[in-house]
Design a protein around this motif. Structure first.
Motif, PDB file in Angstrom:
ATOM      1  N   VAL A  82       0.545  -1.110  -0.053  1.00 46.08           N
ATOM      2  CA  VAL A  82       0.077   0.212  -0.023  1.00 46.08           C
ATOM      3  C   VAL A  82       1.019   1.039  -0.043  1.00 46.08           C
ATOM      4  O   VAL A  82       1.065   2.307  -0.547  1.00 46.08           O
ATOM      5  CB  VAL A  82      -0.916   0.048   1.674  1.00 46.08           C
ATOM      6  CG1 VAL A  82      -1.272   1.175   1.966  1.00 46.08           C
ATOM      7  CG2 VAL A  82      -1.897  -1.152   1.005  1.00 46.08           C
ATOM      8  N   SER A  83       2.532   0.839   0.812  1.00 44.51           N
ATOM      9  CA  SER A  83       2.359   2.538   0.796  1.00 44.51           C
ATOM     10  C   SER A  83       2.985   2.665  -0.052  1.00 44.51           C
ATOM     11  O   SER A  83       3.974   3.852  -0.548  1.00 44.51           O
ATOM     12  CB  SER A  83       3.513   1.939   2.245  1.00 44.51           C
ATOM     13  OG  SER A  83       3.880   1.123   1.732  1.00 44.51           O
ATOM     14  N   SER A 108       0.886   3.638   6.667  1.00 43.94           N
ATOM     15  CA  SER A 108       1.121   3.740   5.262  1.00 43.94           C
ATOM     16  C   SER A 108      -0.395   4.343   4.568  1.00 43.94           C
ATOM     17  O   SER A 108       0.258   5.032   3.361  1.00 43.94           O
ATOM     18  CB  SER A 108       0.648   2.107   5.040  1.00 43.94           C
ATOM     19  OG  SER A 108       1.664   1.775   5.324  1.00 43.94           O
ATOM     20  N   ASP A 172      -8.771   3.871   0.822  1.00 43.36           N
ATOM     21  CA  ASP A 172      -7.508   2.457   1.618  1.00 43.36           C
ATOM     22  C   ASP A 172      -8.266   1.439   1.220  1.00 43.36           C
ATOM     23  O   ASP A 172      -8.941   2.000   3.088  1.00 43.36           O
ATOM     24  CB  ASP A 172      -6.690   3.387   2.002  1.00 43.36           C
ATOM     25  CG  ASP A 172      -5.545   1.085   2.083  1.00 43.36           C
ATOM     26  OD1 ASP A 172      -5.775   0.689   2.658  1.00 43.36           O
ATOM     27  OD2 ASP A 172      -4.346   2.017   3.334  1.00 43.36           O
ATOM     28  N   GLN A 175      -8.655  -2.796   4.877  1.00 43.07           N
ATOM     29  CA  GLN A 175      -9.312  -3.677   5.817  1.00 43.07           C
ATOM     30  C   GLN A 175     -10.513  -3.978   5.608  1.00 43.07           C
ATOM     31  O   GLN A 175     -12.349  -3.511   6.033  1.00 43.07           O
ATOM     32  CB  GLN A 175      -9.145  -2.959   6.806  1.00 43.07           C
ATOM     33  CG  GLN A 175      -7.551  -2.968   7.992  1.00 43.07           C
ATOM     34  CD  GLN A 175      -7.321  -4.230   8.399  1.00 43.07           C
ATOM     35  OE1 GLN A 175      -8.170  -5.421   8.723  1.00 43.07           O
ATOM     36  NE2 GLN A 175      -6.231  -4.016   8.986  1.00 43.07           N
ATOM     37  N   LYS A 196      -5.095  -9.374   2.965  1.00 42.36           N
ATOM     38  CA  LYS A 196      -5.985  -9.724   4.694  1.00 42.36           C
ATOM     39  C   LYS A 196      -7.287 -10.368   4.465  1.00 42.36           C
ATOM     40  O   LYS A 196      -7.341 -11.663   4.194  1.00 42.36           O
ATOM     41  CB  LYS A 196      -6.022  -8.518   5.450  1.00 42.36           C
ATOM     42  CG  LYS A 196      -4.448  -7.562   5.541  1.00 42.36           C
ATOM     43  CD  LYS A 196      -5.087  -6.513   6.371  1.00 42.36           C
ATOM     44  CE  LYS A 196      -3.837  -5.669   7.050  1.00 42.36           C
ATOM     45  NZ  LYS A 196      -3.277  -5.691   8.499  1.00 42.36           N
ATOM     46  N   ARG A 202       1.383 -11.480   1.787  1.00 38.75           N
ATOM     47  CA  ARG A 202       2.198 -10.459   2.176  1.00 38.75           C
ATOM     48  C   ARG A 202       2.628 -10.881   0.360  1.00 38.75           C
ATOM     49  O   ARG A 202       3.253 -11.949  -0.574  1.00 38.75           O
ATOM     50  CB  ARG A 202       2.546 -10.117   2.973  1.00 38.75           C
ATOM     51  CG  ARG A 202       2.876  -9.190   3.510  1.00 38.75           C
ATOM     52  CD  ARG A 202       3.444  -8.832   4.625  1.00 38.75           C
ATOM     53  NE  ARG A 202       3.530  -7.352   4.906  1.00 38.75           N
ATOM     54  CZ  ARG A 202       3.679  -6.427   4.111  1.00 38.75           C
ATOM     55  NH1 ARG A 202       2.483  -6.255   4.838  1.00 38.75           N
ATOM     56  NH2 ARG A 202       3.888  -4.925   4.335  1.00 38.75           N
TER      57      ARG A 202
END
Ligand SMILES: Cc1ncc(COP(=O)(O)O)c(C=O)c1O
Length: 353
Positions: A82-83, A108, A172, A175, A196, A202
């Protein structure tokens, strides 16, 4: 797409060995995805992995993500984190631009703006973020669902306020995507980490958004994978980037994408609406057991005495501590017995009702 399946059928694709209430930290892979990731690595060890297969899994993952959130695949870029994508957005903003963010959001979504010299970053409480949009704001960057405690951003009010004041919105949904229906085609940019609620390993992440805005973002980390023809972009100038969102792609961590494509395809078969209903039913069962009103999030955060998460873990229940509270998250593999097991252990430890 293959036939849809229900939650009970989908749950059989997972093999947790604990009561797993920790998807807000990382999601579990369905069997086919886990096996695909291991197979890619086994193929590499054997010298049999082919780049063609890896291109195919990236295309499958991009397509499944696009269908899941309801955008065309040409508007989806793939990357690792994401960052990184938020950093691209930060580098696109002009000097002096103002970015409105939620206090205590995940870093992030915050640090890339704070680290870019020349921007003004204005943190406000999540609850009042829509009201805080005014003519001085260039971009609002916020998580759809807060990592720490599961609070939802006021997305509709925010979109309306941003439109009224000419500000852009970067959401974002790390989540949120996978369980919460999202206004993907009504925000300017949407970034989603894959590991997630999207059940990936990852190392996978997606950026989508408005076609013209995506075309304006600087391809500051462009490499061969961002080329118009990937396998004809390995050497030499001139720059020849893809004409669609692929111009922002980063070269893929192959095994991660091999392990993500089947997971996204499973989620697609279940459907976000069914996952949403299920996750809220589980979260609300948990809330009711603690004497709380029903909520709107698959993440529930409650104050607990120190040592509670460790006690749960000793009894085979996995959750996290965030911001000093116990954070439990409920996804398609959670069943009622999981919720009840956690409630039993929490019985005398939580007093929130
Ligand atoms: C809202 C949100 N965004 C992003 C991330 C992960 O960020 P990155 O992909 O930069 O590691 C998390 C992880 O918890 C998150 O909760």
């Amino acid at each position: 797409m293959t036939a849809s399946i229900d939650i009970d059928r989908a749950r059989r694709e997972f093999a947790p060995q604990v009561t797993y209430l920790n998807t807000a930290a990382y999601g579990l892979p369905p069997r086919a995805a886990h096996e695909a990731m291991l197979a890619a690595e086994r193929d590499r060890a054997a010298g049999r992995m082919t780049t063609g297969q890896m291109d195919e899994v990236v295309a499958r993952a991009r397509g499944a993500f696009a269908r899941l959130v309801g955008v065309p695949a040409e508007r989806v870029a793939i990357g690792p984190q994401v960052s990184y994508f938020v950093g691209l957005v930060a580098s696109w903003l002009p000097d002096g631009a103002t970015v409105l963010v939620a206090e205590e959001d995940f870093t992030s979504v915050l640090f890339p703006f704070a680290a870019r010299p020349g921007l003004r970053v204005r943190p406000v409480p999540l609850e009042s973020i829509a009201e805080a949009v005014d003519g001085t704001v260039d971009l609002v960057a916020v998580s759809a669902v807060q990592s720490a405690d599961g609070r939802l951003a006021p997305m509709e009010d925010l979109i309306e306020a941003a439109r009224a004041h000419g500000a852009r919105v970067l959401l974002d949904a790390t989540q949120a995507a996978g369980w919460l229906p999202l206004p993907a085609d009504r925000v300017d940019l949407l970034v989603v980490g894959g590991y997630k609620w999207l059940l990936g390993p990852r190392g996978t992440c997606f950026l989508t958004g408005d076609r013209e805005l995506l075309a304006q973002l600087p391809a500051v980390a462009a490499g061969w994978y961002a080329g118009a023809q990937v396998w004809e972009s390995l050497y030499g100038l001139p720059l020849r980037l893809a004409g669609d969102a692929r111009r922002l792609d980063m070269s893929p961590a192959w095994q991660s994408w091999a392990g993500h494509a089947p997971a996204l395809e499973l989620l697609e078969r279940v459907g976000v609406d069914a996952v949403h209903r299920h996750n809220l039913a589980m979260a609300d069962r948990f809330r009711a057991g603690l004497g709380l009103e029903p909520g709107d999030s698959a993440i529930v955060s409650v104050p607990v005495p120190e040592g509670t998460a460790e006690l749960l873990r000793e009894h085979g229940v996995v959750a996290s501590v965030r911001a000093g509270r116990l954070r439990c998250s409920f996804h398609l593999y959670t069943e009622e017995a999981d919720v009840d097991r956690a409630l039993e252990l929490l019985a005398d430890r939580v007093t929130v009702g």
